[in-house]
Structures are given as structure tokens and as C-alpha cells.
Scaffold this motif. Structure first.
Motif, PDB file in Angstrom:
ATOM      1  N   GLY A   1       0.812  -1.220   0.000  1.00 28.30           N
ATOM      2  CA  GLY A   1       0.000   0.000   0.000  1.00 28.30           C
ATOM      3  C   GLY A   1       0.835   1.254   0.000  1.00 28.30           C
ATOM      4  O   GLY A   1       0.560   2.204  -0.755  1.00 28.30           O
ATOM      5  N   VAL A   2       1.868   1.287   0.831  1.00 33.41           N
ATOM      6  CA  VAL A   2       2.741   2.470   0.884  1.00 33.41           C
ATOM      7  C   VAL A   2       3.455   2.659  -0.449  1.00 33.41           C
ATOM      8  O   VAL A   2       3.596   3.788  -0.946  1.00 33.41           O
ATOM      9  CB  VAL A   2       3.749   2.333   2.040  1.00 33.41           C
ATOM     10  CG1 VAL A   2       4.818   3.429   1.958  1.00 33.41           C
ATOM     11  CG2 VAL A   2       3.028   2.413   3.389  1.00 33.41           C
ATOM     12  N   LEU A   3       3.895   1.550  -1.057  1.00 30.48           N
ATOM     13  CA  LEU A   3       4.576   1.651  -2.348  1.00 30.48           C
ATOM     14  C   LEU A   3       3.636   2.173  -3.431  1.00 30.48           C
ATOM     15  O   LEU A   3       4.000   3.053  -4.218  1.00 30.48           O
ATOM     16  CB  LEU A   3       5.134   0.281  -2.758  1.00 30.48           C
ATOM     17  CG  LEU A   3       6.318  -0.246  -1.954  1.00 30.48           C
ATOM     18  CD1 LEU A   3       6.606  -1.696  -2.321  1.00 30.48           C
ATOM     19  CD2 LEU A   3       7.556   0.615  -2.184  1.00 30.48           C
ATOM     20  N   PHE A   4       2.415   1.609  -3.485  1.00 31.28           N
ATOM     21  CA  PHE A   4       1.480   2.008  -4.539  1.00 31.28           C
ATOM     22  C   PHE A   4       1.006   3.448  -4.349  1.00 31.28           C
ATOM     23  O   PHE A   4       1.118   4.279  -5.265  1.00 31.28           O
ATOM     24  CB  PHE A   4       0.275   1.062  -4.566  1.00 31.28           C
ATOM     25  CG  PHE A   4      -0.758   1.450  -5.587  1.00 31.28           C
ATOM     26  CD1 PHE A   4      -0.539   1.216  -6.934  1.00 31.28           C
ATOM     27  CD2 PHE A   4      -1.943   2.073  -5.211  1.00 31.28           C
ATOM     28  CE1 PHE A   4      -1.479   1.581  -7.892  1.00 31.28           C
ATOM     29  CE2 PHE A   4      -2.891   2.441  -6.155  1.00 31.28           C
ATOM     30  CZ  PHE A   4      -2.654   2.191  -7.495  1.00 31.28           C
ATOM     31  N   PHE A   5       0.482   3.769  -3.183  1.00 25.00           N
ATOM     32  CA  PHE A   5      -0.060   5.116  -2.977  1.00 25.00           C
ATOM     33  C   PHE A   5       1.046   6.161  -2.855  1.00 25.00           C
ATOM     34  O   PHE A   5       0.849   7.323  -3.234  1.00 25.00           O
ATOM     35  CB  PHE A   5      -0.988   5.131  -1.767  1.00 25.00           C
ATOM     36  CG  PHE A   5      -2.301   4.452  -2.012  1.00 25.00           C
ATOM     37  CD1 PHE A   5      -3.227   4.997  -2.877  1.00 25.00           C
ATOM     38  CD2 PHE A   5      -2.609   3.237  -1.407  1.00 25.00           C
ATOM     39  CE1 PHE A   5      -4.439   4.366  -3.136  1.00 25.00           C
ATOM     40  CE2 PHE A   5      -3.815   2.597  -1.652  1.00 25.00           C
ATOM     41  CZ  PHE A   5      -4.726   3.167  -2.521  1.00 25.00           C
ATOM     42  N   GLY A   6       2.212   5.758  -2.367  1.00 30.57           N
ATOM     43  CA  GLY A   6       3.347   6.684  -2.371  1.00 30.57           C
ATOM     44  C   GLY A   6       3.772   7.025  -3.784  1.00 30.57           C
ATOM     45  O   GLY A   6       4.082   8.180  -4.101  1.00 30.57           O
ATOM     46  N   SER A   7       3.781   6.002  -4.661  1.00 37.08           N
ATOM     47  CA  SER A   7       4.115   6.242  -6.074  1.00 37.08           C
ATOM     48  C   SER A   7       3.092   7.171  -6.718  1.00 37.08           C
ATOM     49  O   SER A   7       3.451   8.099  -7.465  1.00 37.08           O
ATOM     50  CB  SER A   7       4.167   4.915  -6.842  1.00 37.08           C
ATOM     51  OG  SER A   7       5.191   4.082  -6.360  1.00 37.08           O
ATOM     52  N   LEU A   8       1.809   6.927  -6.443  1.00 32.89           N
ATOM     53  CA  LEU A   8       0.762   7.815  -6.959  1.00 32.89           C
ATOM     54  C   LEU A   8       0.996   9.251  -6.495  1.00 32.89           C
ATOM     55  O   LEU A   8       0.845  10.203  -7.267  1.00 32.89           O
ATOM     56  CB  LEU A   8      -0.612   7.357  -6.476  1.00 32.89           C
ATOM     57  CG  LEU A   8      -1.417   6.355  -7.308  1.00 32.89           C
ATOM     58  CD1 LEU A   8      -2.793   6.157  -6.685  1.00 32.89           C
ATOM     59  CD2 LEU A   8      -1.550   6.789  -8.749  1.00 32.89           C
ATOM     60  N   THR A   9       1.356   9.408  -5.231  1.00 33.34           N
ATOM     61  CA  THR A   9       1.552  10.746  -4.662  1.00 33.34           C
ATOM     62  C   THR A   9       2.691  11.479  -5.346  1.00 33.34           C
ATOM     63  O   THR A   9       2.554  12.643  -5.758  1.00 33.34           O
ATOM     64  CB  THR A   9       1.821  10.645  -3.150  1.00 33.34           C
ATOM     65  OG1 THR A   9       0.713  10.004  -2.512  1.00 33.34           O
ATOM     66  CG2 THR A   9       2.023  12.028  -2.535  1.00 33.34           C
ATOM     67  N   PHE A  10       3.833  10.815  -5.490  1.00 39.08           N
ATOM     68  CA  PHE A  10       4.989  11.471  -6.104  1.00 39.08           C
ATOM     69  C   PHE A  10       4.744  11.758  -7.581  1.00 39.08           C
ATOM     70  O   PHE A  10       5.129  12.828  -8.092  1.00 39.08           O
ATOM     71  CB  PHE A  10       6.248  10.614  -5.934  1.00 39.08           C
ATOM     72  CG  PHE A  10       6.751  10.551  -4.522  1.00 39.08           C
ATOM     73  CD1 PHE A  10       6.757  11.675  -3.721  1.00 39.08           C
ATOM     74  CD2 PHE A  10       7.210   9.369  -3.983  1.00 39.08           C
ATOM     75  CE1 PHE A  10       7.212  11.641  -2.411  1.00 39.08           C
ATOM     76  CE2 PHE A  10       7.664   9.303  -2.673  1.00 39.08           C
ATOM     77  CZ  PHE A  10       7.667  10.437  -1.881  1.00 39.08           C
ATOM     78  N   ALA A  11       4.115  10.810  -8.294  1.00 38.70           N
ATOM     79  CA  ALA A  11       3.821  11.025  -9.712  1.00 38.70           C
ATOM     80  C   ALA A  11       2.853  12.191  -9.891  1.00 38.70           C
ATOM     81  O   ALA A  11       3.025  13.043 -10.777  1.00 38.70           O
ATOM     82  CB  ALA A  11       3.240   9.757 -10.327  1.00 38.70           C
ATOM     83  N   ALA A  12       1.835  12.241  -9.035  1.00 35.47           N
ATOM     84  CA  ALA A  12       0.849  13.320  -9.130  1.00 35.47           C
ATOM     85  C   ALA A  12       1.463  14.671  -8.766  1.00 35.47           C
ATOM     86  O   ALA A  12       1.130  15.698  -9.376  1.00 35.47           O
ATOM     87  CB  ALA A  12      -0.338  13.019  -8.222  1.00 35.47           C
ATOM     88  N   LEU A  13       2.360  14.697  -7.787  1.00 37.87           N
ATOM     89  CA  LEU A  13       2.942  15.967  -7.349  1.00 37.87           C
ATOM     90  C   LEU A  13       3.784  16.607  -8.445  1.00 37.87           C
ATOM     91  O   LEU A  13       3.666  17.822  -8.698  1.00 37.87           O
ATOM     92  CB  LEU A  13       3.783  15.754  -6.090  1.00 37.87           C
ATOM     93  CG  LEU A  13       4.463  17.006  -5.513  1.00 37.87           C
ATOM     94  CD1 LEU A  13       3.442  18.095  -5.193  1.00 37.87           C
ATOM     95  CD2 LEU A  13       5.280  16.649  -4.266  1.00 37.87           C
TER      96      LEU A  13
END
Length: 505
Positions: A327-339
Motif C-alpha cells: 500500500g505504501v509503495l502504490f499510494f506513495g508512487s501515486l503521490t509522487f507522480a501526481a505531485l
């Protein structure tokens, strides 16, 4: 174009070098669409067979239009309105149209970024419990019934992170091109790549992963005869590469005068597509595990967009060994990509305000950012946030981005300006352009016309997602039409420093 040199025109900030630009441009291109749109689009449009129209679209539309944006921004040394204005005074409206598209995207993109950041934290404590869909809709968003009208009841779990991501992005942008955008991209992009590589390896190790990969890559060759599959490929490339809505024009304007434009473009385009393929592998490996665990077929659990991120993945996290890490890997990746993508969207607007009003960097950032943040919180930090986001996203993509791209390409081609831009590309670039580059731009103009016509006819006749007609007409069609009207009005305003239009270019 006049060659009068204006000594008091402000020096335009630049990236320190090729690496800084490429990382920032890749950061803009790699966003939510790579992770939650591409895998499902590939799956539902023929699986492995979809790679053929995807590559055709990349070579005939994505890369040629990326080169075009680079040429406009780099030659005319301004944000979208100033570059188009220097290109031809009658073209300035198209630059402002692109800016306003980014305004709409910016106010709703922030909320998805906030959701992803929140879910990174939720992954640790499993806040969604056993019913992630009910949690997302009823507890997290507290979504109301749009049929009963618009409700502006603020939702604390959404509003707090939304304000936080706005302040982080504006803080980065206030630092400028090199110290802000380039430095943050240089930190965030390597972290994103490492996190996503670990996510892919983790997903591939899950039982049933091969079932998901078979579903994704098994080719359905019959799909290649369906025109909608080819349109889906062009749409994916178009939206994924951040082309034709001001971002790459703005970023290219910060390149130094002697820059390998086409070489940079090829690196950005293929890096973006490579990440999309990686995302497809990671996402469908995880969906294969979900299907195997539930005793279902992949087509019963496969989703795209919000359904993938906030419905399917929390379920996978609940079931997977060491699901918190996944979960941290997936949503963290989403966060950095979106930012990184969110920052590039806001930069288009900030650059335009700087050029038009001659404001300083910090002043422009907060003149743009604070009103947008207030609007974002008002519209999307409330119980009506999800329906509003859905309608704005649909209409600004098809009847904003595609519309302005189609119209601006029509006038550039009809005004016989492609030769000027092609010559500029060839002056400093390693990969030369010529007849085929021009041909593919004309071809893409026709594809965009078909996309506009087919999607416009469908939505006009059928409505959109069952939303009330007043809601779609106001925030869909009304918003789309107002973009052009306001853009035209902004192009009529006098430039604060009129002489800068006559800079030696």
C-alpha cells in the motif's frame, strides 16, 4: 518579427542543463494516467495487440507534437500566451486557452493528489477496514446525492490534505525553475522509480500474478479492426505526454538557447512509455493475485482510474502478505507522480502571469496559487467533490485539451508556420525533422477532429454518466465554452511590458 533588443526586459530563468530539463519533463509526463489509466486502457482494448496502435500513436502523434511544443516554447521564449503572441499576434488566444485548461486541471488534480497522500497513510493502519468502497464513498468523501443539488459541506479528511498539497506545491514553485522545479523533480523522480520498481517486484511475487499478466498481454487481434481502439491509443499518448496544453511549451522556454530539442523529446517520450509498461505489469500482477484469491476471473476485478486506486488496491492490500508495504509503495508512487505533474500544471499559469503582468516569481506564484487553492477546497473539499471532479475531468480533457489542440494545429498548418518551427528544431537538434514530421502533424489534426466529433456526439446525445443535465450543462459544456471566451478576453488585455513582445529572438 522585429529584432529590436530591449535592454530592460527581464532575463528568462533557465534549467541548469539537459539533465535537469529531462527529469522535470519526465516528471510532468508521468502522472496518474500512467499508473491508473494505461493498464486498464491496454487491457480493454486488445491486451498485447493494443501495443501496435499505441506505438503507432506514439510515433505519429506523441513525438511529433512534443517536438512542436518544444519548438514553439524554445524559439519564442515565453509561456504559452507569450510564445503564441510572438509566433503571431492573432494566436495569443490559443495560449490563454491552454492556460485556462491548466487552471481547471489544477483545481481538481490537487484533490486526487491529496487522496493519494491520505491513502499512503491509511495503508499503514488499514483505515478502510473490510469495505474499502463504502469507506471511500461514505466515510472518506461523505459523498452526497448530486440529484438533490450541490452541497458545500466541508469534509475534514479531504480538506486538510488538500490544503497541505497546495502549500507544498506553491512552496516549490516559489523557489523558481532551478531551485524549485528542477531540484524537487531531481529528488522525487528517482524515489518514484525506485518505489515503483520495488512495487513491481513485490506484485510479481504474489500468488496468481501470472494470471493478471496473461490477461493484460494476451493479444486479441480482432480489436485492431475497431476504430475506437486506435482512438484510445491516440488518446492515451495525447494525455500522457502533456502535449498541446502549454506544459511542454513552458518548460521548453526555460531551456538554454543551444539545446538538443528533438534528442530531449525522444528521451522524454520513450521514458514515459517505458514507465507506462512498467505500471501495467505491476498493476495487473496485483489484480491477478486479487482474482486468484477471490476465485474470480481478472475481468471481474480489473478496473481503471479511481476504481483501481481506491476500490481495488485497498482490497488487494487487505489480502496480500505484508500488504501495508504494498500500500505504501502504490499510494506513495501515486503521490509522487501526481505531485510532479501538478507542479508542471501550475507552472503554465504562473509563467503566463509573470509574462503578462511582469510580476516577480513569488508574487506570481501566490497570485495564481491562493485563489486556485480556495476554489479547489470549495469545489472538491466538500460532499459534491467526486461528481464535480468526474465531469470537469471528462470535459476539460476532450472539449478543452483536444479542442484547443485541434484548433491551434489547424491555424498553424493553414498559416504555413510549420517550416519555421521545423528549421528551428533542426538548428540545434541531433534528430532532424522534415516532410514526415509535417505529415504526421497534419494526420494527427484529422485524428483529433474525429475524437472531438465522436465523443461530442456521444455525450451530447446520451449525457454523461447519468448526471443531471443541468449539472453536465453547467460544469461540463458551460465550462468548456467559457474557456475559449475567457481566453479571448485575456488576449485583449494590454501587456504590462509591451516592449518584451519585441525581444530579439
Amino acid at each position: 518579427m522585429s529584432n529590436i533588443k530591449v535592454s530592460n526586459a527581464p532575463e528568462r530563468e533557465t534549467f541548469s542543463g539537459r539533465r535537469a530539463f529531462i527529469i522535470a519533463a519526465i516528471g510532468s509526463a508521468i502522472g496518474l494516467g500512467n499508473i491508473w489509466r494505461f493498464p486498464y486502457t491496454t487491457y480493454e482494448n486488445g491486451g498485447g495487440a493494443f501495443i501496435i496502435p499505441y506505438i503507432v500513436a506514439l510515433l505519429t502523434a506523441g513525438i511529433p507534437l512534443l517536438f512542436l511544443d518544444y519548438a514553439i516554447g524554445h524559439r519564442y521564449r515565453g509561456g504559452a500566451p507569450l510564445s503564441y503572441r510572438r509566433f503571431s499576434p492573432k494566436f495569443e488566444t490559443f495560449g490563454w486557452w491552454q492556460v485556462l485548461v491548466n487552471v481547471i486541471i489544477g483545481v481538481y488534480y490537487a484533490v486526487v493528489l491529496g487522496w493519494a497522500a491520505s491513502y499512503t497513510y491509511f495503508s499503514v493502519n488499514g483505515a478502510w477496514g473490510d469495505k474499502p468502497i463504502d469507506f471511500f464513498i461514505s466515510e472518506f468523501l461523505k459523498m452526497g446525492d448530486i440529484a438533490q443539488g450541490i452541497s458545500f459541506d466541508f469534509v475534514g479528511m479531504v480538506t486538510g490534505p488538500l490544503i497541505a498539497v497546495w502549500l507544498i506545491a506553491l512552496g516549490i514553485l516559489a523557489l523558481g525553475i532551478q531551485k524549485g522545479i528542477a531540484k524537487s523533480s531531481g529528488i522525487l523522480m528517482p524515489i518514484l522509480v525506485v518505489m515503483f520498481l520495488v512495487l513491481v517486484v513485490f506484485s510479481l511475487s504474489l500468488p496468481g500474478a501470472e494470471k493478471g499478466l496473461d490477461a493484460l498481454f494476451t493479444p486479441d487481434w480482432s480489436k485492431l479492426s475497431d476504430p475506437s481502439v486506435w482512438i484510445a491509443a491516440y488518446g492515451q499518448i495525447f494525455f500522457s505526454l502533456s502535449i498541446c496544453f502549454g506544459i511542454m511549451i513552458t518548460y521548453a522556454s526555460y531551456l538554454k538557447k543551444q539545446s538538443d530539442l528533438t534528442g530531449n523529446g525522444l528521451v522524454v517520450a520513450f521514458a514515459n512509455s517505458s514507465f507506462e509498461l512498467l505500471a501495467g505489469i505491476g498493476v495487473f500482477a496485483a489484480l491477478g493475485f486479487m482474482a486468484a484469491t477471490a476465485g474470480q476471473e481478472v475481468n471481474e476485478v480489473a478496473k481503471g482510474g479511481i476504481g483501481l486506486a481506491f476500490f481495488a488496491f485497498p482490497t488487494i492490500i487487505n489480502q496480500a502478505p505484508f500488504g501495508e508495504i504494498l500500500g505504501v509503495l502504490f499510494f506513495g508512487s501515486l503521490t509522487f507522480a501526481a505531485l510532479t505533474s501538478f507542479i508542471s500544471v501550475l507552472e503554465v499559469i504562473i509563467s503566463a502571469v509573470q509574462d503578462k503582468l511582469n510580476f516577480g516569481r513569488v508574487s506570481s506564484t501566490f497570485v495564481v496559487g491562493l485563489p486556485m487553492m480556495f476554489t479547489s477546497v470549495l469545489l472538491f473539499g466538500t460532499t459534491t467533490g467526486l461528481p464535480m471532479l468526474d465531469v470537469l475531468d471528462k470535459f476539460v480533457n476532450y472539449f478543452g485539451i483536444v479542442a484547443v489542440a485541434f484548433v491551434s494545429l489547424i491555424v498553424i498548418v493553414s498559416d504555413e508556420k510549420l517550416g519555421v518551427l521545423g528549421n528551428h528544431l533542426n538548428k540545434t537538434s541531433s534528430f532532424k525533422v522534415g516532410f514526415f514530421w509535417k505529415f504526421f502533424i497534419v494526420l494527427t489534426t484529422g485524428v483529433l477532429a474525429f475524437m472531438l466529433f465522436s465523443e461530442g456526439t456521444k455525450v451530447f446525445k446520451e449525457g454523461y454518466e447519468g448526471y443531471p443535465s443541468w449539472f453536465v450543462n453547467t460544469f461540463g459544456w458551460g465550462m468548456s465554452i467559457s474557456l475559449f471566451v475567457v481566453a479571448f478576453l485575456l488576449s485583449r488585455l494590454k501587456w504590462k511590458r509591451e516592449q518584451q513582445l519585441e525581444e530579439n529572438l
